[in-house]
Design a protein around this motif. Structure first.
Motif, PDB file in Angstrom:
ATOM      1  N   THR A 544     118.060  39.537   9.696  1.00 59.15           N
ATOM      2  CA  THR A 544     116.844  38.979   9.110  1.00 59.15           C
ATOM      3  C   THR A 544     116.373  39.913   7.990  1.00 59.15           C
ATOM      4  O   THR A 544     116.375  41.138   8.152  1.00 59.15           O
ATOM      5  N   THR A 546     113.220  40.925   5.643  1.00 60.65           N
ATOM      6  CA  THR A 546     111.771  40.801   5.507  1.00 60.65           C
ATOM      7  C   THR A 546     111.335  41.601   4.280  1.00 60.65           C
ATOM      8  O   THR A 546     111.831  42.708   4.039  1.00 60.65           O
ATOM      9  N   LEU A 548     108.451  43.557   2.656  1.00 60.92           N
ATOM     10  CA  LEU A 548     107.153  44.179   2.940  1.00 60.92           C
ATOM     11  C   LEU A 548     106.531  44.586   1.603  1.00 60.92           C
ATOM     12  O   LEU A 548     107.225  44.891   0.656  1.00 60.92           O
ATOM     13  N   THR A 555     110.380  35.593   0.397  1.00 63.70           N
ATOM     14  CA  THR A 555     111.364  35.521   1.467  1.00 63.70           C
ATOM     15  C   THR A 555     112.755  35.640   0.876  1.00 63.70           C
ATOM     16  O   THR A 555     112.963  35.308  -0.288  1.00 63.70           O
ATOM     17  N   GLN A 584     113.264  45.046   4.185  1.00 64.92           N
ATOM     18  CA  GLN A 584     113.571  45.512   5.542  1.00 64.92           C
ATOM     19  C   GLN A 584     114.672  44.610   6.120  1.00 64.92           C
ATOM     20  O   GLN A 584     114.535  43.384   6.107  1.00 64.92           O
ATOM     21  N   THR A 586     116.644  43.635   9.406  1.00 62.05           N
ATOM     22  CA  THR A 586     116.601  43.767  10.870  1.00 62.05           C
ATOM     23  C   THR A 586     117.779  43.005  11.476  1.00 62.05           C
ATOM     24  O   THR A 586     117.912  41.798  11.250  1.00 62.05           O
TER      25      THR A 586
END
Lengths: 693, 130
Positions: A544, A546, A548, A555, A584, A586
């Motif tokens: 995923t 992200t 920040l 997105t 980020q 993940t």
């Protein structure tokens, strides 16, 4: 005496070379041997021969020079050569002013303002100039007042001459007007039947020979050998011929040239129709006018006029036709381009930008006359000429100069002034015209060459646009800076002077003063792209991604390879309001091995937002309108939307918006002119520092 | 004047014609050089086109009061002039004798030329002519 093969080389104009040639010739004989000794009789004879040869060669050289337009020196020769190219050198042109002229207490039904009514100008450098009307005008009188709304008056002394036609003494019907400074646009030619029959016909200047026939009432004009003017008439094939006993009456204005430029206040000399209670309101000040066309200008213009053939087809044709207008307008620069080249292409139009001499823009009347009288008659029927004003980009230069006090006896103030002069001089040569290029390096070099004592210098450049906001209707303004702009933060970015006033939209009676424009510091928008800096390893499922940061809505998704590393990250939504963005990555919760993937985000940098702000009564900075406009950093364009101040806080009502370019090479094209504002005290700032030892 | 071969030849300034051939008369060697020297003495600076240095200011001196000192000055001027512009003449002496009674100077110049065993002496009377 001389050998059969000896030849005298006579291609030189220099006396000594000619004499040496003669001596070389004499070497081939042995009867006379003393040619080398200056005291000999032979040497004296050689002097005479050489001088005679030199004299003739020089004379022939001058004669040959005068035969060609390029090399002719005498005005009469240049004019005569130009005549072969169907080019009539421009005469002096009177400065022309426009006034509104009102005659009061008139008891007649109509009133005529006669031709050559004389007005006296205000004093210019201690001289009052004569201005005259060049045509008679009649208006109706209403309420005992006769109003002449626009009267064009030209500077000069009116004069007239009459000639009686006599085919015996003047078989060519050529008449000389013994004035070198007459304005030929004011020349009027009447031909009276005879001394007993006073009916007359007006003859006009022949311009287009294709339409002339035996009955055309035309005269031909030329500059004569002594710089005065000749008029001559047709031969019953091209233009109507005069007959014996006709009386040719010419009237014209003899001008003082450019001296009276700028005259704006006039008084009537004498009276009009017996009435002397008049009111004169200036409409436009006297134009520059011009002196008689110089020899250099004739040499330059005549071949171009010939190649244009009185047709405006190519870009150069337009420029020539406009520069050679017979309206008395003089222009510093003219640029022409096809509408298809515009930012938004416009087909079937040719765009013409004109920078008038001594002014920033043409008046509406001048534009109208240029289109109807100068451009339209010669342009292609389907092509619509459009005049656009020059778009000035002002440059603000700050030069920091470091100098060595030991290498000069000039004070720092003198160095400062010399540097300023060097900058102004270079700007005068390089800038202030169309298609020019500003290069900071040129200016750095110019400053370096001011004095040996200057160790180094640097230049910083700001670009300014000046415009007059519409104070009644909110409008959109697009300002083209012509260079990519730097992203600024607070005062280092876009600034505006002076302050403006707005009505408070929430309370229209409330006026907010002291409003300025600035960049919104966090106007960076969303994400442009995400670059993978470490693909990582062992990803079993797509991780995923992200974003920040301080913005919202961005997105992105990752694409993994079959070996479990990240190949790319694609931006799905750019989001808004980011000044900083961290990517980020993940791993999927089910993924046990994926690790180390890393990427960075690039923010969209092209557009920024402008806002207006003011300092409120507690001196707290308050944003007035958060989105008054946008700034395109790449193209260098600022757009203000619905910008509707009610007052600009300076005398001119002119608002200046200053930006900083990312480059110091700035080129102008189309209607753009890069210039340095001579009236801005901050246009050239020079900081001089002495090197400490 | 014993010449072996005529090495210098110039047009004679009198422009007379030779009786037999009817060609223009020429002057040779020592005579040509003498004429040349006389010519130089009669030339003032700036007389010659494009060659202002040629000649001397002797004519001007003739209007000064006659004196032996002036004669000495003239001698040096003439010497310099001949040295500079008449390389054919190897100067032996220049004598300028004032003639106060006739308001003139008698200039006697003795020189050698190439190919001549004996010196040539030429005498020129310098007097102001106005």
């Amino acid at each position: 005496m001389a050998g059969a093969n000896s030849q005298i080389q006579m291609t030189d104009l220099d006396f000594n070379t000619i004499k040496n040639n003669l001596k070389t010739f004499l070497q081939s004989q042995d009867t006379l041997k003393d040619y080398n000794y200056e005291g000999s009789a032979l040497s004296t004879l050689l002097d005479v021969l050489a001088y005679n040869t030199q004299y003739n060669a020089y004379y022939l050289n001058m004669v040959a020079n005068e035969m060609f337009l390029d090399s002719a020196i005498q005005r009469s020769s240049v004019v005569s050569q130009a005549k072969l190219l169907n080019y009539i050198p421009k005469s002096s042109l009177s400065p022309e002013a426009t006034i509104r002229f009102v005659v009061n207490q008139v008891s007649d039904a109509s009133l005529t303002l006669p031709k050559f009514t004389t007005f006296m100008s205000e004093s210019i450098d201690g001289v009052n100039y004569n201005f005259v009307t060049t045509d008679a005008t009649t208006v109706g009188v209403s309420g005992n007042t006769a109003i002449f709304p626009t009267v064009n008056i030209k500077q000069g002394i009116p004069s007239s001459l009459s000639f009686t036609v006599n085919s015996t003494s003047n078989p060519k019907y050529k008449f000389n007007i013994p004035e070198t400074n007459l304005d030929t646009t004011t020349l009027q030619v009447l031909v009276q039947q005879s001394s007993s029959n006073t009916s007359y016909q007006i003859y006009t200047k022949a311009e287009d020979y294709l339409i002339l026939d035996s009955s055309s009432l035309v005269y031909f004009l030329q500059e004569s050998m002594d710089g005065t003017y000749d008029i001559y008439f047709g031969d019953n094939i091209l233009g109507k011929q005069l007959t014996n006993g006709n009386i040719v009456i010419v009237s014209y204005v003899v001008t003082s040239g450019v001296d009276a430029a700028g005259a704006n206040n006039f008084v009537l000399m004498g009276s009009v129709g017996g009435y002397s209670n008049t009111t004169i309101t200036p409409i436009s000040a006297a134009t520059t006018g011009s002196v008689k066309e110089t020899i250099d200008s004739i040499k330059f213009q005549a071949p171009k006029a010939y190649s244009a053939q009185k047709r405006a087809v190519t870009k150069e044709d337009y420029i020539t036709v406009i520069q050679q207008n017979n309206l008395g307008y003089s222009f510093d620069a003219v640029n022409v381009w096809g509408g298809q080249e515009n930012f938004t292409p416009v087909y079937g139009q040719v765009f013409i930008a004109i920078k008038p001499a001594g002014a920033y823009t043409l008046t509406a009347t001048q534009k109208q006359r240029l289109i109807t009288d100068v451009i339209r008659p010669v342009s292609v029927m389907t092509v619509e000429p459009t005049l656009v004003d020059p778009d000035y980009t002002y440059i603000q230069l700050t030069a920091n100069v470091l100098y060595d006090t030991k290498k000069t006896n000039l004070t720092s103030a003198q160095i400062q002034s010399a540097v300023k002069t060097a900058i102004s001089n270079l700007a005068a040569t390089n800038l202030n015209t169309f298609n020019s290029t500003f290069s900071a390096t040129d200016f750095t070099n110019a400053i370096a060459s001011v004095s040996n004592a200057i160790i180094t210098n640097e230049i910083t450049v700001k670009l300014q646009k000046k415009f007059y906001p519409n104070l009644t209707t909110p409008s959109t303004y697009t300002l083209y800076y012509g260079a990519p702009l730097e992203r600024g933060m607070f005062q280092s970015g876009v600034t505006s002077t002076p302050s403006v006033q707005f009505r408070n939209p929430l309370n229209l009676a409330n006026i907010i003063d002291g409003v300025y424009i600035e960049e919104v510091p966090t106007s960076t928008g969303g994400l442009e792209s995400v670059a993978v800096i470490n693909p990582g390893y062992g990803y079993q499922f797509t991780p995923t991604v992200t974003i920040l940061g301080d913005g919202t809505g961005a997105t992105a998704e990752a694409v993994i390879t079959s070996y479990g590393s990240i190949r790319a990250i694609n931006v799905l939504t750019a989001g808004t309001g980011y000044t900083i963005a961290i990517v980020q990555i993940t791993p999927d919760p089910a993924d046990t091995t994926g690790a180390l993937g890393a990427a960075t985000a690039t923010l969209i940098g092209r557009y920024g937002t402008l806002r207006t702000y003011y300092n409120d009564s507690q001196n707290v900075k308050t944003v007035f309108n958060n989105t008054i406009g946008t700034i395109d950093y790449v193209e260098g364009v600022i757009t203000l939307n619905s910008f509707g101040p009610i007052q600009v806080n300076n005398d001119l009502g002119q608002l200046t918006i200053t930006t900083k370019p990312t480059t110091t090479i700035i080129s102008s094209s189309y209607n753009r002119v890069i210039t340095i504002d001579p009236y801005d005290p901050n246009a050239i700032v020079v900081n001089v520092t002495a090197k400490s030892t | 004047m014993a010449t072996i071969n005529k090495i210098y030849s110039d047009i004679d300034f009198t422009f007379t014609k030779k009786p037999v051939t009817a060609d223009i008369a020429l002057s040779y060697d020592a005579q040509a050089v003498s004429r040349s020297i006389r010519n130089l003495l009669n030339t003032q600076n700036y007389d010659r086109l494009f060659n202002p240095d040629l000649g001397s200011q002797i004519t001007g001196l003739l209007f000064e009061n006659i004196s032996p000192i002036l004669a000495g000055t003239m001698e040096s001027i003439i010497t310099n002039l001949i040295t500079a512009y008449e390389p054919r003449a190897r100067l032996q002496s220049v004598r300028v004798s004032p003639q106060p009674d006739s308001n003139a100077y008698n200039v006697s110049i003795t020189f050698y030329i190439e190919n001549a065993t004996l010196p040539t002496t030429t005498t020129i009377l310098l007097e102001r002519n106005r």
